[in-house]
Design an enzyme around this catalytic site. Structure first.
Site, PDB file in Angstrom:
ATOM      1  N   GLU A 269       1.224  -5.378  13.333  1.00  0.00           N
ATOM      2  CA  GLU A 269       0.028  -5.590  14.163  1.00  0.00           C
ATOM      3  C   GLU A 269      -0.515  -7.005  14.020  1.00  0.00           C
ATOM      4  O   GLU A 269      -1.025  -7.576  14.971  1.00  0.00           O
ATOM      5  CB  GLU A 269      -1.060  -4.559  13.787  1.00  0.00           C
ATOM      6  CG  GLU A 269      -2.158  -4.473  14.821  1.00  0.00           C
ATOM      7  CD  GLU A 269      -3.286  -3.519  14.430  1.00  0.00           C
ATOM      8  OE1 GLU A 269      -3.247  -2.934  13.348  1.00  0.00           O
ATOM      9  OE2 GLU A 269      -4.222  -3.402  15.237  1.00  0.00           O
TER      10      GLU A 269
ATOM     11  N   ARG B 269       0.822  -1.222   0.000  1.00  0.00           N
ATOM     12  CA  ARG B 269       0.000   0.000   0.000  1.00  0.00           C
ATOM     13  C   ARG B 269       0.847   1.260   0.000  1.00  0.00           C
ATOM     14  O   ARG B 269       0.423   2.298  -0.513  1.00  0.00           O
ATOM     15  CB  ARG B 269      -0.959  -0.023   1.195  1.00  0.00           C
ATOM     16  CG  ARG B 269      -2.198  -0.863   0.938  1.00  0.00           C
ATOM     17  CD  ARG B 269      -3.023  -1.004   2.177  1.00  0.00           C
ATOM     18  NE  ARG B 269      -2.546  -2.050   3.047  1.00  0.00           N
ATOM     19  CZ  ARG B 269      -2.648  -2.055   4.367  1.00  0.00           C
ATOM     20  NH1 ARG B 269      -3.216  -1.045   4.996  1.00  0.00           N
ATOM     21  NH2 ARG B 269      -2.209  -3.069   5.080  1.00  0.00           N
TER      22      ARG B 269
HETATM   23  O1  LIG Z   1       3.224  -0.168  11.925  1.00  0.00           O
HETATM   24  P1  LIG Z   1       3.079  -1.621  11.595  1.00  0.00           P
HETATM   25  O2  LIG Z   1       2.481  -2.417  12.701  1.00  0.00           O
HETATM   26  O3  LIG Z   1       4.359  -2.220  11.100  1.00  0.00           O
HETATM   27  O4  LIG Z   1       2.012  -1.726  10.427  1.00  0.00           O
HETATM   28  C1  LIG Z   1       1.965  -0.857   9.330  1.00  0.00           C
HETATM   29  C2  LIG Z   1       2.161  -1.595   8.037  1.00  0.00           C
HETATM   30  O5  LIG Z   1       1.133  -2.591   7.866  1.00  0.00           O
HETATM   31  C3  LIG Z   1       0.595  -2.474   6.566  1.00  0.00           C
HETATM   32  O6  LIG Z   1       1.295  -3.214   5.620  1.00  0.00           O
HETATM   33  P2  LIG Z   1       1.165  -4.788   5.381  1.00  0.00           P
HETATM   34  O7  LIG Z   1       2.414  -5.442   5.879  1.00  0.00           O
HETATM   35  O8  LIG Z   1      -0.143  -5.280   5.914  1.00  0.00           O
HETATM   36  O9  LIG Z   1       1.252  -4.932   3.811  1.00  0.00           O
HETATM   37  P3  LIG Z   1       0.369  -4.493   2.541  1.00  0.00           P
HETATM   38  O10 LIG Z   1       0.701  -3.046   2.303  1.00  0.00           O
HETATM   39  O11 LIG Z   1       0.930  -5.387   1.497  1.00  0.00           O
HETATM   40  O12 LIG Z   1      -1.093  -4.714   2.814  1.00  0.00           O
HETATM   41  C4  LIG Z   1       0.720  -0.995   6.264  1.00  0.00           C
HETATM   42  O13 LIG Z   1       0.651  -0.740   4.875  1.00  0.00           O
HETATM   43  C5  LIG Z   1       2.054  -0.651   6.856  1.00  0.00           C
HETATM   44  O14 LIG Z   1       3.127  -0.891   5.953  1.00  0.00           O
HETATM   45  N1  LIG Z   2      -5.311  -1.780  11.534  1.00  0.00           N
HETATM   46  C1  LIG Z   2      -4.662  -1.637  10.361  1.00  0.00           C
HETATM   47  N2  LIG Z   2      -5.338  -1.206   9.271  1.00  0.00           N
HETATM   48  C2  LIG Z   2      -4.695  -1.056   8.085  1.00  0.00           C
HETATM   49  N3  LIG Z   2      -3.399  -1.318   7.931  1.00  0.00           N
HETATM   50  C3  LIG Z   2      -2.705  -1.741   8.989  1.00  0.00           C
HETATM   51  N4  LIG Z   2      -1.407  -2.066   9.133  1.00  0.00           N
HETATM   52  C4  LIG Z   2      -1.210  -2.442  10.404  1.00  0.00           C
HETATM   53  N5  LIG Z   2      -2.334  -2.366  11.105  1.00  0.00           N
HETATM   54  C5  LIG Z   2      -3.290  -1.927  10.236  1.00  0.00           C
END
Ligand SMILES: O=P(O)(O)OC[C@H]1O[C@H](OP(=O)(O)OP(=O)(O)O)[C@H](O)[C@@H]1O
Ligand SMILES: Nc1ncnc2[nH]cnc12
Length: 173
Positions: free
Chosen positions: A98, A61
């Site tokens: 998370e 994302r």
């Molecule tokens: O602060 P944190 O607890 O590390 O979480 C934040 C991260 O989680 C999500 O990515 P995700 O790894 O879900 O990947 P995506 O973008 O492929 O959905 C979001 O886009 C951040 O990069």
């Molecule tokens: N609650 C949440 N919603 C969307 N992206 C996330 N990445 C980590 N936690 C998330």
């Protein structure tokens, strides 16, 4: 509340129990589908890249925001990808987030020495992803001038892991 905060908050959808029970997922797709909101967000994030050489986006994302921000700011774009997706030699870092854990990588030659870098992502939750990205960028020889996210989930206290960088969040919930 500022006009921009309202534009953002009105277009983020809460999805309970995704991808795991107990997680309230912040879905940015309604915002991305709205030209006014998406462009306002890109403009605001690009302002944070004044004088920076590269914008780093975190798969997946983060790419959606970081690439137009780099373009708008007149900077280069560097992808930080999940392990196994970058073709040339990489540095890697592992971290917890998370709802799981992951390993991310950046190309070893992604930066010129001393490049000034803004890190951009959609959500700051526990801060694990951003922390690992900062270490990767610094390890690759660049300077992190800031980190910017669309949305910060304050209750997860990710900001505490990032006390050595200038962190900007367009909205904090
Ligand atoms: O602060 P944190 O607890 O590390 O979480 C934040 C991260 O989680 C999500 O990515 P995700 O790894 O879900 O990947 P995506 O973008 O492929 O959905 C979001 O886009 C951040 O990069
Ligand atoms: N609650 C949440 N919603 C969307 N992206 C996330 N990445 C980590 N936690 C998330």
């Amino acid at each position: 509340m500022t006009e921009l905060s309202k534009l953002i908050l009105d277009r983020i959808r809460d999805v309970p129990d995704y991808p795991k029970p107990g997680v309230l997922f912040k879905d940015i797709t309604p915002l991305l589908a709205d030209h006014e909101a998406f462009s306002a967000v890109v403009e605001e994030l690009a302002r944070l890249c004044q004088g920076c050489d590269k914008v780093v986006g975190i798969e997946a994302r983060g790419f959606i925001l970081a690439a137009p921000v780099a373009f708008r700011a007149g900077a280069g774009f560097v992808p930080v990808r999940k392990k196994g997706k970058l073709p040339a030699e990489t540095f890697e870092a592992s971290y917890d987030l998370e709802y799981g854990s992951a390993v991310i990588e950046v190309h070893r030659d992604a930066f010129a020495p001393g490049d000034r870098v803004l890190i951009v992502d959609d959500v700051l939750a526990t801060g694990g992803t951003a922390r690992a990205t900062i270490e990767l960028v610094r390890g690759a020889g660049a300077e992190v001038v800031g980190a910017a996210v669309l949305m910060e989930l304050a209750f997860l206290r990710g900001r505490e892991k990032l006390d050595d960088v200038d962190l900007r969040s367009l909205v904090i919930v």
